[in-house]
Design a protein around this motif. Structure first.
Motif, PDB file in Angstrom:
ATOM      1  N   ARG A  63       0.975  -1.147   0.008  1.00 14.99           N
ATOM      2  CA  ARG A  63       0.090   0.092   0.054  1.00 14.99           C
ATOM      3  C   ARG A  63       0.882   1.322  -0.075  1.00 14.99           C
ATOM      4  N   LEU A  64       0.376   2.236  -0.788  1.00 13.30           N
ATOM      5  CA  LEU A  64       1.467   3.454  -0.674  1.00 13.30           C
ATOM      6  C   LEU A  64       0.416   4.422  -0.522  1.00 13.30           C
ATOM      7  N   TYR A  65       1.281   5.484   0.282  1.00  9.55           N
ATOM      8  CA  TYR A  65       0.417   6.729   0.576  1.00  9.55           C
ATOM      9  C   TYR A  65       1.224   8.006   0.562  1.00  9.55           C
ATOM     10  N   VAL A  66       1.009   9.148   0.742  1.00  8.57           N
ATOM     11  CA  VAL A  66       1.980  10.407   1.068  1.00  8.57           C
ATOM     12  C   VAL A  66       1.814  10.451   2.745  1.00  8.57           C
ATOM     13  N   ASP A  67       3.024  10.609   3.279  1.00  8.24           N
ATOM     14  CA  ASP A  67       2.911  10.502   4.760  1.00  8.24           C
ATOM     15  C   ASP A  67       2.764  12.127   5.226  1.00  8.24           C
ATOM     16  N   ASN A  68       2.749  12.257   6.494  1.00 13.97           N
ATOM     17  CA  ASN A  68       2.939  13.481   6.952  1.00 13.97           C
ATOM     18  C   ASN A  68       3.908  14.451   6.575  1.00 13.97           C
ATOM     19  N   ASP A  69       5.205  13.998   6.402  1.00 16.54           N
ATOM     20  CA  ASP A  69       6.170  14.755   5.979  1.00 16.54           C
ATOM     21  C   ASP A  69       5.922  14.927   4.382  1.00 16.54           C
ATOM     22  N   GLY A  70       5.177  14.681   3.719  1.00 14.95           N
ATOM     23  CA  GLY A  70       4.997  14.669   2.147  1.00 14.95           C
ATOM     24  C   GLY A  70       5.823  13.740   1.457  1.00 14.95           C
ATOM     25  N   ASP A  71       6.342  12.536   2.380  1.00 15.27           N
ATOM     26  CA  ASP A  71       7.009  11.724   1.541  1.00 15.27           C
ATOM     27  C   ASP A  71       6.178  10.531   0.793  1.00 15.27           C
ATOM     28  N   LEU A  72       6.573   9.841  -0.077  1.00 15.61           N
ATOM     29  CA  LEU A  72       5.950   8.684  -0.624  1.00 15.61           C
ATOM     30  C   LEU A  72       6.398   7.472   0.154  1.00 15.61           C
ATOM     31  N   ALA A  73       5.631   6.866   1.015  1.00 15.19           N
ATOM     32  CA  ALA A  73       5.635   5.781   1.773  1.00 15.19           C
ATOM     33  C   ALA A  73       5.009   4.552   1.122  1.00 15.19           C
ATOM     34  N   MET A  74       5.864   3.496   1.219  1.00  9.59           N
ATOM     35  CA  MET A  74       5.455   2.106   0.610  1.00  9.59           C
ATOM     36  C   MET A  74       5.520   0.933   1.820  1.00  9.59           C
ATOM     37  N   GLU A  75       4.603   0.174   1.866  1.00  9.73           N
ATOM     38  CA  GLU A  75       4.693  -0.617   3.006  1.00  9.73           C
ATOM     39  C   GLU A  75       3.955  -2.006   2.736  1.00  9.73           C
ATOM     40  N   ALA A  76       4.140  -2.965   3.538  1.00  9.48           N
ATOM     41  CA  ALA A  76       3.613  -4.191   3.147  1.00  9.48           C
ATOM     42  C   ALA A  76       3.606  -5.032   4.560  1.00  9.48           C
TER      43      ALA A  76
END
Length: 157
Positions: free
Chosen positions: A106-119
């Motif tokens: 799953r991917l999202y823009v985190d609170n710092d404005g970064d692209l986060a990718m996690e599983a």
């Protein structure tokens, strides 16, 4: 609304607020040595930082690992650019498109404005099922980043 119902809602709200305020500690997964050996066999370099296992690879997506919700969480980040901060709608559209094609991540823009990718891998390490999970993680990383390369080129560093 009855007094009891208001009290119940207040208690639930306070409990939720307190739960959100408690930081989640990063814990090294069970079987860390076996996981590290497995990943080193696959060409990763292992490390540890702030209670997280870290794994880097010259050709694959680098990531961190910790225990989470009865399983193992892999995470990777790409810093958002100034352009991404100025064009959040465009950034979110690209990330939503990536999510539509994701298998494991799953991917999202985190609170710092970064692209986060996690599983998330459920349960404890098992060589066979973790291998399949890792293959899917690596495939998602390569496929999603590759197919969105042009759109991401000015959104992430």
């Amino acid at each position: 609304m009855t007094r009891l119902r208001r009290l119940s809602l207040t208690v639930l709200f306070v409990a939720a607020a307190l739960g959100a305020a408690i930081p989640v500690s990063a814990d090294i997964p069970e079987h860390a040595e076996e996981i590290t050996t497995h990943l080193e066999f696959n060409g990763y370099t292992a490390g540890e930082e702030d209670g997280w296992l870290t794994f880097s690879h010259p050709e694959r997506l680098s990531f961190t690992m910790q225990t989470y919700q009865g399983g193992i969480l892999l995470q990777s980040w790409f810093g958002g650019t100034e352009y991404a901060g100025e064009h959040p709608g465009e950034f979110h559209t690209v990330v939503n498109s990536m999510n539509a094609g994701a298998t494991t991540m799953r991917l999202y823009v985190d609170n710092d404005g970064d692209l986060a990718m996690e599983a998330w891998y459920p349960g404890t390490y098992d060589k066979e099922t973790f291998s399949s999970f890792l293959d899917a993680w690596e495939d998602d990383g390569a496929t999603l980043l590759g197919s969105h390369y042009d759109a991401l080129s000015h959104l992430v560093e």
